[in-house]
Design a protein around this motif. Structure first.
Motif, PDB file in Angstrom:
ATOM      1  N   CYS A 110       1.980  -1.161   5.522  1.00  0.00           N
ATOM      2  CA  CYS A 110       1.102  -1.811   6.212  1.00  0.00           C
ATOM      3  C   CYS A 110       0.518  -3.332   6.091  1.00  0.00           C
ATOM      4  O   CYS A 110       0.688  -4.016   6.827  1.00  0.00           O
ATOM      5  CB  CYS A 110      -0.002  -1.094   6.078  1.00  0.00           C
TER       6      CYS A 110
ATOM      7  N   ASN B 116       4.105   1.946   2.034  1.00  0.00           N
ATOM      8  CA  ASN B 116       4.223   2.749   3.577  1.00  0.00           C
ATOM      9  C   ASN B 116       3.618   1.005   3.956  1.00  0.00           C
ATOM     10  O   ASN B 116       4.482   0.873   5.452  1.00  0.00           O
ATOM     11  CB  ASN B 116       2.574   2.512   3.013  1.00  0.00           C
TER      12      ASN B 116
ATOM     13  N   ASP C 268       0.775  -0.671  -0.026  1.00  0.00           N
ATOM     14  CA  ASP C 268       0.019  -0.031  -0.079  1.00  0.00           C
ATOM     15  C   ASP C 268       0.868   1.669   0.231  1.00  0.00           C
ATOM     16  O   ASP C 268       1.626   0.946   0.272  1.00  0.00           O
ATOM     17  CB  ASP C 268      -1.003   0.539   0.984  1.00  0.00           C
ATOM     18  N   THR C 269       0.120   2.727  -0.274  1.00  0.00           N
ATOM     19  CA  THR C 269       0.755   3.826   0.086  1.00  0.00           C
ATOM     20  C   THR C 269       0.051   4.424   0.524  1.00  0.00           C
ATOM     21  O   THR C 269      -0.947   4.166   1.143  1.00  0.00           O
ATOM     22  CB  THR C 269       1.201   4.231  -1.553  1.00  0.00           C
ATOM     23  N   PHE C 270       1.069   5.047   1.083  1.00  0.00           N
ATOM     24  CA  PHE C 270       0.167   6.892   1.932  1.00  0.00           C
ATOM     25  C   PHE C 270       1.351   7.559   1.427  1.00  0.00           C
ATOM     26  O   PHE C 270       1.943   8.054   0.918  1.00  0.00           O
ATOM     27  CB  PHE C 270       0.748   6.489   3.620  1.00  0.00           C
TER      28      PHE C 270
ATOM     29  N   GLU D  22       3.860   7.581  -1.075  1.00  0.00           N
ATOM     30  CA  GLU D  22       5.201   6.820  -0.958  1.00  0.00           C
ATOM     31  C   GLU D  22       4.379   5.518  -0.349  1.00  0.00           C
ATOM     32  O   GLU D  22       4.421   5.011   0.412  1.00  0.00           O
ATOM     33  CB  GLU D  22       5.708   7.351   0.250  1.00  0.00           C
TER      34      GLU D  22
END
Length: 79
Positions: free
Chosen positions: A18, A16, A9-11, A14
């Protein structure tokens, strides 16, 4: 040659980490970017997902997927 694909995943754009899904696949050492992308997406069952190439650094490729907050890293598998 063995390669590794990591989907995460990204946040805020960027990676992430998770959660992460990993897969390994084989391709020739002189494989094109296109071939590596196709095999990595097939290994992770993402063949219908549209993407754009964010980086191609020679030893690592990063794909961003359209309409989802995920990215895929493709790199040679080192032992």
């Amino acid at each position: 040659m063995q390669f590794q694909a990591e989907l995460t995943d990204t946040f805020a754009g960027e990676a992430n980490y998770c959660w992460v899904r990993r897969a390994t696949f084989e391709a020739p050492a002189d494989a094109s970017t296109r071939l590596l992308v196709r095999r990595a997406k097939k290994a992770l069952s993402l063949t219908n997902s549209r993407h754009s190439i964010a980086w191609d650094c020679g030893d690592m490729i990063r794909l961003n997927f359209n309409n989802s907050a995920t990215c895929l890293f493709i790199s040679p598998l080192t032992n």
